[in-house]
Scaffold this motif. Structure first.
Motif, PDB file in Angstrom:
ATOM      1  N   ALA A 141       0.826  -1.206   0.000  1.00 34.02           N
ATOM      2  CA  ALA A 141       0.000   0.000   0.000  1.00 34.02           C
ATOM      3  C   ALA A 141       0.862   1.259   0.000  1.00 34.02           C
ATOM      4  O   ALA A 141       0.587   2.202  -0.745  1.00 34.02           O
ATOM      5  CB  ALA A 141      -0.933  -0.006   1.214  1.00 34.02           C
ATOM      6  N   VAL A 142       1.913   1.269   0.821  1.00 40.02           N
ATOM      7  CA  VAL A 142       2.726   2.475   0.910  1.00 40.02           C
ATOM      8  C   VAL A 142       3.539   2.680  -0.368  1.00 40.02           C
ATOM      9  O   VAL A 142       3.702   3.804  -0.850  1.00 40.02           O
ATOM     10  CB  VAL A 142       3.634   2.442   2.164  1.00 40.02           C
ATOM     11  CG1 VAL A 142       4.830   1.534   1.986  1.00 40.02           C
ATOM     12  CG2 VAL A 142       4.093   3.838   2.531  1.00 40.02           C
ATOM     13  N   ASN A 143       4.043   1.611  -0.963  1.00 36.08           N
ATOM     14  CA  ASN A 143       4.778   1.749  -2.218  1.00 36.08           C
ATOM     15  C   ASN A 143       3.853   2.092  -3.383  1.00 36.08           C
ATOM     16  O   ASN A 143       4.244   2.805  -4.304  1.00 36.08           O
ATOM     17  CB  ASN A 143       5.586   0.485  -2.510  1.00 36.08           C
ATOM     18  CG  ASN A 143       6.897   0.447  -1.742  1.00 36.08           C
ATOM     19  OD1 ASN A 143       7.830   1.186  -2.041  1.00 36.08           O
ATOM     20  ND2 ASN A 143       6.969  -0.419  -0.744  1.00 36.08           N
ATOM     21  N   LEU A 144       2.615   1.591  -3.337  1.00 36.02           N
ATOM     22  CA  LEU A 144       1.627   1.983  -4.341  1.00 36.02           C
ATOM     23  C   LEU A 144       1.339   3.478  -4.235  1.00 36.02           C
ATOM     24  O   LEU A 144       1.310   4.198  -5.254  1.00 36.02           O
ATOM     25  CB  LEU A 144       0.336   1.181  -4.147  1.00 36.02           C
ATOM     26  CG  LEU A 144      -0.890   1.646  -4.942  1.00 36.02           C
ATOM     27  CD1 LEU A 144      -0.647   1.537  -6.440  1.00 36.02           C
ATOM     28  CD2 LEU A 144      -2.132   0.851  -4.546  1.00 36.02           C
ATOM     29  N   ALA A 145       1.135   3.957  -3.004  1.00 37.28           N
ATOM     30  CA  ALA A 145       0.867   5.382  -2.796  1.00 37.28           C
ATOM     31  C   ALA A 145       2.039   6.233  -3.273  1.00 37.28           C
ATOM     32  O   ALA A 145       1.855   7.258  -3.942  1.00 37.28           O
ATOM     33  CB  ALA A 145       0.580   5.649  -1.322  1.00 37.28           C
ATOM     34  N   LEU A 146       3.253   5.801  -2.958  1.00 40.76           N
ATOM     35  CA  LEU A 146       4.437   6.546  -3.385  1.00 40.76           C
ATOM     36  C   LEU A 146       4.638   6.443  -4.896  1.00 40.76           C
ATOM     37  O   LEU A 146       5.164   7.360  -5.524  1.00 40.76           O
ATOM     38  CB  LEU A 146       5.672   6.041  -2.639  1.00 40.76           C
ATOM     39  CG  LEU A 146       5.702   6.403  -1.151  1.00 40.76           C
ATOM     40  CD1 LEU A 146       6.780   5.612  -0.422  1.00 40.76           C
ATOM     41  CD2 LEU A 146       5.916   7.904  -0.962  1.00 40.76           C
ATOM     42  N   GLY A 147       4.205   5.324  -5.482  1.00 38.42           N
ATOM     43  CA  GLY A 147       4.237   5.197  -6.936  1.00 38.42           C
ATOM     44  C   GLY A 147       3.298   6.191  -7.597  1.00 38.42           C
ATOM     45  O   GLY A 147       3.626   6.782  -8.637  1.00 38.42           O
ATOM     46  N   LEU A 148       2.140   6.416  -6.988  1.00 36.50           N
ATOM     47  CA  LEU A 148       1.205   7.421  -7.495  1.00 36.50           C
ATOM     48  C   LEU A 148       1.804   8.820  -7.376  1.00 36.50           C
ATOM     49  O   LEU A 148       1.651   9.652  -8.273  1.00 36.50           O
ATOM     50  CB  LEU A 148      -0.107   7.335  -6.721  1.00 36.50           C
ATOM     51  CG  LEU A 148      -0.958   6.084  -6.987  1.00 36.50           C
ATOM     52  CD1 LEU A 148      -1.962   5.868  -5.864  1.00 36.50           C
ATOM     53  CD2 LEU A 148      -1.672   6.182  -8.323  1.00 36.50           C
ATOM     54  N   VAL A 149       2.508   9.087  -6.255  1.00 36.32           N
ATOM     55  CA  VAL A 149       3.192  10.372  -6.092  1.00 36.32           C
ATOM     56  C   VAL A 149       4.258  10.533  -7.170  1.00 36.32           C
ATOM     57  O   VAL A 149       4.376  11.601  -7.797  1.00 36.32           O
ATOM     58  CB  VAL A 149       3.834  10.477  -4.687  1.00 36.32           C
ATOM     59  CG1 VAL A 149       4.711  11.727  -4.593  1.00 36.32           C
ATOM     60  CG2 VAL A 149       2.760  10.517  -3.609  1.00 36.32           C
ATOM     61  N   ALA A 150       5.043   9.462  -7.409  1.00 34.61           N
ATOM     62  CA  ALA A 150       6.099   9.519  -8.424  1.00 34.61           C
ATOM     63  C   ALA A 150       5.529   9.755  -9.817  1.00 34.61           C
ATOM     64  O   ALA A 150       6.212  10.327 -10.684  1.00 34.61           O
ATOM     65  CB  ALA A 150       6.905   8.223  -8.400  1.00 34.61           C
ATOM     66  N   ASN A 151       4.279   9.339 -10.017  1.00 30.87           N
ATOM     67  CA  ASN A 151       3.627   9.547 -11.313  1.00 30.87           C
ATOM     68  C   ASN A 151       2.969  10.917 -11.424  1.00 30.87           C
ATOM     69  O   ASN A 151       2.244  11.194 -12.377  1.00 30.87           O
ATOM     70  CB  ASN A 151       2.586   8.451 -11.554  1.00 30.87           C
ATOM     71  CG  ASN A 151       3.230   7.088 -11.788  1.00 30.87           C
ATOM     72  OD1 ASN A 151       4.436   6.996 -12.006  1.00 30.87           O
ATOM     73  ND2 ASN A 151       2.441   6.028 -11.723  1.00 30.87           N
ATOM     74  N   GLY A 152       3.206  11.779 -10.415  1.00 30.19           N
ATOM     75  CA  GLY A 152       2.762  13.168 -10.517  1.00 30.19           C
ATOM     76  C   GLY A 152       1.440  13.489  -9.861  1.00 30.19           C
ATOM     77  O   GLY A 152       0.878  14.565 -10.098  1.00 30.19           O
TER      78      GLY A 152
END
Length: 382
Positions: A141-152
């Protein structure tokens, strides 16, 4: 300074009159179990569902007298709904056709669906769930959330695991959130991600012994009484299983969808199916399945090992016709960075595993973007 006791809290609450203006809320049996941690007092007041909005001043009065007690640093008081409240001198309310476990006010005989509202400023709310513990759901969940952040995207994460909050450690955040006005508090933040967790409000080693109504109240307060600001998406790290907290989120929150995390082996998939079926029964779209700990690459030889089997989640996704979002390998780096509070997406943003998480995030957002917010369903137990 002496510690505040439950008895002192209840004695103080006897100064708060109930709806009948003759008896106090303790005598009327309206006060839940009182929980005290770090000089902060938590409890709920049970009221008739159809009078919840009307009795908000009662909640405010109870919260105010507790905050004024010597030795109390703060108080968190919620209204919970019960159609049976009113005995013992309080005027009885007309029973609703079905019992509800939420605290939203609505007119008698109105469908519960009408009371479900979104959170201002949040575009979409997505649950990350698993049928059982130990499959790496919170790390995912936390890496998914950070992946969304990395995608802008502008992203927040709500740690809905009241009994085992993990976001403070996973995101290397310490301290307490600040209160800005009324009951509204600022979320904590790190790595560009806004975060709220019960782990910020109680000590890490505190044993949470709350019952259902208190869990429901805490979840709704952490969701609705936090200054999230403008977010494209809020990721909710659900507790494992299909219990009260999951039903609360599905019943009271307009979830845009759910992501299921499983490991490849048959036993994990059996439990994952329970989670899938729960979301389908409450009409929450399943955005897809992630196969975590999918395979292991030996760091010395590069040889691949399917320790827990392989492809089970993909096959399950195909069988039930939901998207398969991706395979996340079992790596030492995921464990080490999670323990250190520096998730792989931010500590090794150009690495192969971070790319997997960003790809999964892109697939989730692709399903959500352009999709209108849906009303949360009513849950009826037959």
């Amino acid at each position: 300074m002496t510690d505040v006791t439950q008895e002192q809290v209840l004695e103080t609450l006897k100064t708060v009159r109930g709806p009948d203006l003759e008896h106090n809320i303790v005598e009327l049996g309206m006060v839940s179990d009182v929980f005290i941690s770090d000089a902060k007092v938590y409890f709920s007041i049970t009221v008739p569902a159809e009078r919840a909005k009307e009795l908000e001043p009662l909640r405010q009065a109870a919260e105010r007298v507790i905050k004024e007690m010597p030795g109390v640093k703060g108080a968190l008081v919620a209204l919970t709904a019960d159609k049976k409240v009113g005995s013992g001198g309080a005027p009885a309310a007309r029973p609703a056709p079905q019992p509800h476990s939420h605290g939203h006010a609505h007119a008698p005989q109105q469908p519960a669906r009408a009371a479900k509202i979104g959170v201002p400023g949040i575009g979409a709310i997505v649950a990350v769930a698993s049928g059982k513990g130990g499959v790496g759901k919170s790390t995912t969940a936390v890496n998914l959330a950070l992946g969304l952040v990395a995608n802008g995207l502008k992203v927040g994460i709500l740690d809905a695991d009241i009994y085992g909050p993990s976001m403070p450690r996973l995101l290397k955040i310490s301290g307490r959130p600040t209160q800005i006005e009324g009951r509204i508090i600022n979320p904590m933040e790190n790595y560009g991600l806004k975060v709220m967790s019960m782990g910020f409000l109680v000590d890490e080693e505190t044993a949470m012994i709350w019952r259902g109504p208190m869990v429901q109240s805490a979840l709704m307060q952490m969701l609705r009484e936090v200054a999230w600001g403008e977010l494209d998406i809020l990721v909710v790290d659900m507790p494992p299983g299909t219990g009260d907290a999951q039903l609360t989120m599905a019943q009271q929150v307009p979830l845009a969808g759910a992501v299921i995390v499983s490991t490849p082996q048959d036993l994990a998939l059996i439990d994952a199916r329970k989670g899938l079926n729960m979301f389908r029964k409450v009409e929450v779209p399943v955005l897809g399945i992630i196969e975590n700990m999918s395979y292991f690459i030996a760091p010395d030889t590069g040889a691949r090992y399917d320790i827990f089997g392989h492809g089970g989640a993909r096959s399950e996704a195909e069988r039930i016709d939901v998207p398969f979002l991706g395979e996340v390998p079992l790596t030492i780096a995921i464990r080490e960075t999670s323990d250190a509070g520096t998730p792989l997406v931010v500590s090794e943003p150009d690495g192969p595993v971070a790319k997997i998480y960003r790809d999964i995030a892109a697939k989730v957002w692709e399903q959500l973007s352009g999709a209108p917010q849906r009303a949360a369903p009513a849950i009826v137990f037959e």
